[in-house]
Scaffold this motif. Sequence first.
Motif, PDB file in Angstrom:
ATOM      1  N   TYR A 149       0.844  -1.197   0.000  1.00  0.00           N
ATOM      2  CA  TYR A 149       0.000   0.000   0.000  1.00  0.00           C
ATOM      3  C   TYR A 149       0.881   1.249   0.000  1.00  0.00           C
ATOM      4  O   TYR A 149       1.975   1.262   0.562  1.00  0.00           O
ATOM      5  CB  TYR A 149      -0.924   0.044   1.220  1.00  0.00           C
ATOM      6  N   LEU A 150       0.353   2.296  -0.634  1.00  0.00           N
ATOM      7  CA  LEU A 150       1.006   3.599  -0.656  1.00  0.00           C
ATOM      8  C   LEU A 150       0.263   4.523   0.313  1.00  0.00           C
ATOM      9  O   LEU A 150      -0.948   4.740   0.160  1.00  0.00           O
ATOM     10  CB  LEU A 150       0.987   4.196  -2.068  1.00  0.00           C
ATOM     11  N   GLU A 151       1.001   5.079   1.281  1.00  0.00           N
ATOM     12  CA  GLU A 151       0.408   6.030   2.231  1.00  0.00           C
ATOM     13  C   GLU A 151       0.945   7.424   1.951  1.00  0.00           C
ATOM     14  O   GLU A 151       2.160   7.631   1.896  1.00  0.00           O
ATOM     15  CB  GLU A 151       0.724   5.634   3.671  1.00  0.00           C
ATOM     16  N   ILE A 152       0.006   8.374   1.787  1.00  0.00           N
ATOM     17  CA  ILE A 152       0.373   9.776   1.609  1.00  0.00           C
ATOM     18  C   ILE A 152       0.228  10.446   2.975  1.00  0.00           C
ATOM     19  O   ILE A 152      -0.873  10.497   3.553  1.00  0.00           O
ATOM     20  CB  ILE A 152      -0.510  10.474   0.559  1.00  0.00           C
ATOM     21  N   GLY A 153       1.322  10.987   3.504  1.00  0.00           N
ATOM     22  CA  GLY A 153       1.334  11.467   4.884  1.00  0.00           C
ATOM     23  C   GLY A 153       0.502  12.693   5.160  1.00  0.00           C
ATOM     24  O   GLY A 153       0.204  12.991   6.312  1.00  0.00           O
ATOM     25  N   SER A 213      -2.927  14.151   5.109  1.00  0.00           N
ATOM     26  CA  SER A 213      -4.326  13.738   4.952  1.00  0.00           C
ATOM     27  C   SER A 213      -5.219  14.862   4.456  1.00  0.00           C
ATOM     28  O   SER A 213      -6.355  14.614   4.053  1.00  0.00           O
ATOM     29  CB  SER A 213      -4.871  13.216   6.291  1.00  0.00           C
ATOM     30  N   TYR A 214      -4.748  16.118   4.514  1.00  0.00           N
ATOM     31  CA  TYR A 214      -5.580  17.250   4.119  1.00  0.00           C
ATOM     32  C   TYR A 214      -5.484  17.568   2.636  1.00  0.00           C
ATOM     33  O   TYR A 214      -6.132  18.513   2.160  1.00  0.00           O
ATOM     34  CB  TYR A 214      -5.191  18.494   4.924  1.00  0.00           C
ATOM     35  N   LEU A 215      -4.642  16.840   1.857  1.00  0.00           N
ATOM     36  CA  LEU A 215      -4.531  17.111   0.431  1.00  0.00           C
ATOM     37  C   LEU A 215      -5.898  16.996  -0.235  1.00  0.00           C
ATOM     38  O   LEU A 215      -6.656  16.046   0.010  1.00  0.00           O
ATOM     39  CB  LEU A 215      -3.553  16.146  -0.219  1.00  0.00           C
ATOM     40  N   TYR A 216      -6.214  17.953  -1.085  1.00  0.00           N
ATOM     41  CA  TYR A 216      -7.552  18.000  -1.661  1.00  0.00           C
ATOM     42  C   TYR A 216      -7.805  16.838  -2.614  1.00  0.00           C
ATOM     43  O   TYR A 216      -8.901  16.259  -2.626  1.00  0.00           O
ATOM     44  CB  TYR A 216      -7.737  19.334  -2.387  1.00  0.00           C
ATOM     45  N   ALA A 217      -6.809  16.496  -3.430  1.00  0.00           N
ATOM     46  CA  ALA A 217      -7.011  15.424  -4.412  1.00  0.00           C
ATOM     47  C   ALA A 217      -5.701  14.674  -4.612  1.00  0.00           C
ATOM     48  O   ALA A 217      -4.641  15.278  -4.772  1.00  0.00           O
ATOM     49  CB  ALA A 217      -7.502  15.987  -5.743  1.00  0.00           C
ATOM     50  N   VAL A 218      -5.802  13.356  -4.602  1.00  0.00           N
ATOM     51  CA  VAL A 218      -4.680  12.465  -4.888  1.00  0.00           C
ATOM     52  C   VAL A 218      -5.194  11.397  -5.857  1.00  0.00           C
ATOM     53  O   VAL A 218      -6.096  10.628  -5.509  1.00  0.00           O
ATOM     54  CB  VAL A 218      -4.115  11.814  -3.612  1.00  0.00           C
ATOM     55  N   ASP A 219      -4.643  11.381  -7.055  1.00  0.00           N
ATOM     56  CA  ASP A 219      -5.055  10.414  -8.079  1.00  0.00           C
ATOM     57  C   ASP A 219      -3.870   9.501  -8.389  1.00  0.00           C
ATOM     58  O   ASP A 219      -2.795   9.968  -8.790  1.00  0.00           O
ATOM     59  CB  ASP A 219      -5.504  11.126  -9.362  1.00  0.00           C
ATOM     60  N   LEU A 220      -4.087   8.212  -8.221  1.00  0.00           N
ATOM     61  CA  LEU A 220      -3.041   7.215  -8.478  1.00  0.00           C
ATOM     62  C   LEU A 220      -3.401   6.431  -9.739  1.00  0.00           C
ATOM     63  O   LEU A 220      -4.493   5.868  -9.834  1.00  0.00           O
ATOM     64  CB  LEU A 220      -2.897   6.266  -7.288  1.00  0.00           C
ATOM     65  N   LYS A 260     -11.482   2.904   4.392  1.00  0.00           N
ATOM     66  CA  LYS A 260     -12.194   3.861   5.236  1.00  0.00           C
ATOM     67  C   LYS A 260     -11.351   4.189   6.466  1.00  0.00           C
ATOM     68  O   LYS A 260     -11.546   3.653   7.553  1.00  0.00           O
ATOM     69  CB  LYS A 260     -13.551   3.280   5.662  1.00  0.00           C
ATOM     70  N   THR A 261     -10.403   5.092   6.287  1.00  0.00           N
ATOM     71  CA  THR A 261      -9.529   5.497   7.364  1.00  0.00           C
ATOM     72  C   THR A 261      -9.215   6.976   7.211  1.00  0.00           C
ATOM     73  O   THR A 261      -9.410   7.553   6.125  1.00  0.00           O
ATOM     74  CB  THR A 261      -8.231   4.673   7.362  1.00  0.00           C
ATOM     75  N   ASN A 262      -8.754   7.592   8.286  1.00  0.00           N
ATOM     76  CA  ASN A 262      -8.411   9.013   8.216  1.00  0.00           C
ATOM     77  C   ASN A 262      -7.167   9.265   7.370  1.00  0.00           C
ATOM     78  O   ASN A 262      -6.948  10.369   6.897  1.00  0.00           O
ATOM     79  CB  ASN A 262      -8.181   9.572   9.622  1.00  0.00           C
ATOM     80  N   ARG A 263      -6.365   8.239   7.161  1.00  0.00           N
ATOM     81  CA  ARG A 263      -5.155   8.377   6.345  1.00  0.00           C
ATOM     82  C   ARG A 263      -5.494   8.197   4.869  1.00  0.00           C
ATOM     83  O   ARG A 263      -6.463   7.518   4.509  1.00  0.00           O
ATOM     84  CB  ARG A 263      -4.121   7.332   6.759  1.00  0.00           C
ATOM     85  N   LEU A 264      -4.687   8.829   4.019  1.00  0.00           N
ATOM     86  CA  LEU A 264      -4.824   8.623   2.579  1.00  0.00           C
ATOM     87  C   LEU A 264      -3.965   7.432   2.189  1.00  0.00           C
ATOM     88  O   LEU A 264      -2.737   7.535   2.070  1.00  0.00           O
ATOM     89  CB  LEU A 264      -4.395   9.883   1.816  1.00  0.00           C
ATOM     90  N   ILE A 265      -4.591   6.278   2.032  1.00  0.00           N
ATOM     91  CA  ILE A 265      -3.899   5.028   1.731  1.00  0.00           C
ATOM     92  C   ILE A 265      -4.509   4.429   0.458  1.00  0.00           C
ATOM     93  O   ILE A 265      -5.730   4.276   0.359  1.00  0.00           O
ATOM     94  CB  ILE A 265      -4.008   4.029   2.897  1.00  0.00           C
ATOM     95  N   PRO A 284       4.521  13.538   1.924  1.00  0.00           N
ATOM     96  CA  PRO A 284       5.393  12.422   2.328  1.00  0.00           C
ATOM     97  C   PRO A 284       4.809  11.107   1.813  1.00  0.00           C
ATOM     98  O   PRO A 284       3.603  10.860   1.913  1.00  0.00           O
ATOM     99  CB  PRO A 284       5.358  12.499   3.866  1.00  0.00           C
ATOM    100  N   LEU A 285       5.655  10.254   1.284  1.00  0.00           N
ATOM    101  CA  LEU A 285       5.200   9.011   0.663  1.00  0.00           C
ATOM    102  C   LEU A 285       5.956   7.831   1.259  1.00  0.00           C
ATOM    103  O   LEU A 285       7.170   7.900   1.448  1.00  0.00           O
ATOM    104  CB  LEU A 285       5.427   9.048  -0.857  1.00  0.00           C
ATOM    105  N   GLN A 286       5.204   6.785   1.537  1.00  0.00           N
ATOM    106  CA  GLN A 286       5.843   5.549   1.965  1.00  0.00           C
ATOM    107  C   GLN A 286       5.019   4.368   1.474  1.00  0.00           C
ATOM    108  O   GLN A 286       3.792   4.442   1.343  1.00  0.00           O
ATOM    109  CB  GLN A 286       6.000   5.501   3.483  1.00  0.00           C
ATOM    110  N   ILE A 287       5.742   3.303   1.178  1.00  0.00           N
ATOM    111  CA  ILE A 287       5.112   2.039   0.770  1.00  0.00           C
ATOM    112  C   ILE A 287       5.320   1.037   1.895  1.00  0.00           C
ATOM    113  O   ILE A 287       6.432   0.877   2.413  1.00  0.00           O
ATOM    114  CB  ILE A 287       5.733   1.514  -0.538  1.00  0.00           C
ATOM    115  N   ALA A 288       4.249   0.361   2.287  1.00  0.00           N
ATOM    116  CA  ALA A 288       4.337  -0.577   3.409  1.00  0.00           C
ATOM    117  C   ALA A 288       3.217  -1.586   3.294  1.00  0.00           C
ATOM    118  O   ALA A 288       2.270  -1.430   2.515  1.00  0.00           O
ATOM    119  CB  ALA A 288       4.258   0.161   4.750  1.00  0.00           C
TER     120      ALA A 288
END
Length: 627
Positions: free
Chosen positions: A101-105, A107-114, A140-145, A171-175
Amino acid sequence: MLRFACLRMVLCFTVALFIGSPTCRAAEPLTILQDTPAQYTIGRSIYLLEDPAGNLTFEQVQQRQSTFVKSQQEAPVYGPSSSVVWGYFRVRNQSQEAKWYLEIGSSYLYAVDLYRQKAPGSFELLRAGAGQPFQSRLLKTNRLILPLHVAAGTERTFYIRFRSRSILRFPLQIATMPVLYEANHRADVVNGIYFGLLFALMMYNLFVYFSLRDKAYLYYVLFIFSVAAEIACIRGYLHEWWPEPLLWQVNTRVFLGLAILFSLLFTNAILQVQQNLPWLYRWRWIMVACLFLVLLLNLLGFYVWAFTTMLLTFIPIYLYVYSAGILIYRQGFKPALYYTLGLAAFGAGIIIYIAKDNNLLPDTIFTESSLQLGNFIEAVVLSYALTSKFNMYKQEKEQVQAQAMQQATTFSQELIQSQEHERKRIAAELHDSVGQSLILIKNRLLLLQKQIDKPDKVALYAHDLLQTVAHTIGEIRGISYGLRPFQLDLLGLTQSIHGLAEEVSEASGIAIRVQADLIDGILLQEQEINVYRIVQESLNNIVKHSGAHQANIVIGREEQQIRIIIEDNGKGMPVSSAIATPKQGFGMRGIQERLSILAGKLVIKPAEPHGTIFQITLPVAATPVLI
């Protein structure tokens, strides 16, 4: 071979310079996923392209892959920006786990398109961001994953598009999911403690507000709520619970503006800036106008401009509230010390957090939590400042009550002494005047009895006896008039004041002119005697202390008050004499006490060119004048 290699490098450089072909670029960073570790930061492994207009399509971006620039930051940041930033990264999975999974650190970013690669040349779009309904999120989480799902032993390319309405940082991390769950679980526990403690402080101070009705407590609660809501927005919690029709408020950082506004109102309320620093208080409208400008820009859709204006407004407001705390503390207001310390703690947390957001400080647990930590310390210290203010006012009230009690005791003692002196005077007058007259009457009656057979002497003694009785009656009337003016019952208050002025004028030689509206029947009888005594004592002060030869009394009946003005042309008196003090004469203190009973006000000011003016205002009910 060496010459061939050099020729190949020159050729590649020439082609890349004029054609822009990616084939001759250095080997692109490749993130290799293994069983251990199960977490990878890819901030330095992603290529980025800024699209200021935000109108590039995915196909156009693919064609411009050669213009991408490799990121040099662990967490790429563009500051407050309305630009769209594209990125792409490559992943090779050499682990046994396919669900990465890719997590964008942020959470307030308006739009993230992968754009996830399914097969060579084929991509599917996955959407996330605060601008999307929460229920549409894949997780369904508060984080953008977002799921990457790279099969074991395969290599995939991913394109990603970022857009923000405030700070553009990602910030980006894969985990794997277990790693993300454990890390986010710890963060959720800390955030839960933070929001729980703030909620407890808000409820406590809200109850205090309902008890005391002090607006400082209400502004404190609203300020803490706005800051907590803003942090909940930054952490992504508010997006889950906030109603969808009001989603734009979450995305435009409106709570940050409300926090700044309520901090300004709280500062003015707890520090009483209007009374203590009126020159600083006048600047508040400029900052309020800036905040309304922020709201207007948000409504017009200029979100980044609104956010930038808000950040610029934050600086003068912080200087305003911090300067107010320091200056008012130097004036002796002790709660301002705790206020300033709390403000400093929150300011330090903000500075650390901003430095972290701009990669000036490393992204650690402390720097990430500095905003919440500073806010919590500020909330606790400000709550203590409110308590300190309440205790200070309580002590001042107790001191005032003690002084009032002491003054009341002193006045009661003087009143008793005055009554004793009055009794002594009446007893002396009765003994020396009436008593002597009655003894004289007795003696003359005895003489008259002995001279009963001498008609001429009887007539003489009878005449002297009549004169003595008449004189005695007059003295008794004078004593009775001093105790209770009979004119009040017979003629009314207005005529009684006229009669009093005539008597004082005849006895002192001071020309006293009276101009009075009819005020009979407006006040109760016990109130009328107090008004009469106030005028009487004022005239006595003129006679005894002013050295005047002329005085004026003006009594006017206004809508809901009686105004009495007593003016003389004497030598005048200091304005400070209007305030009763233990060292002051009993006459002025008596006036103050009677005015206190009548809920009236006394203003003493100098007359022109010399003399003193007494302005007395007495509130009355809106009742018609009795004629």
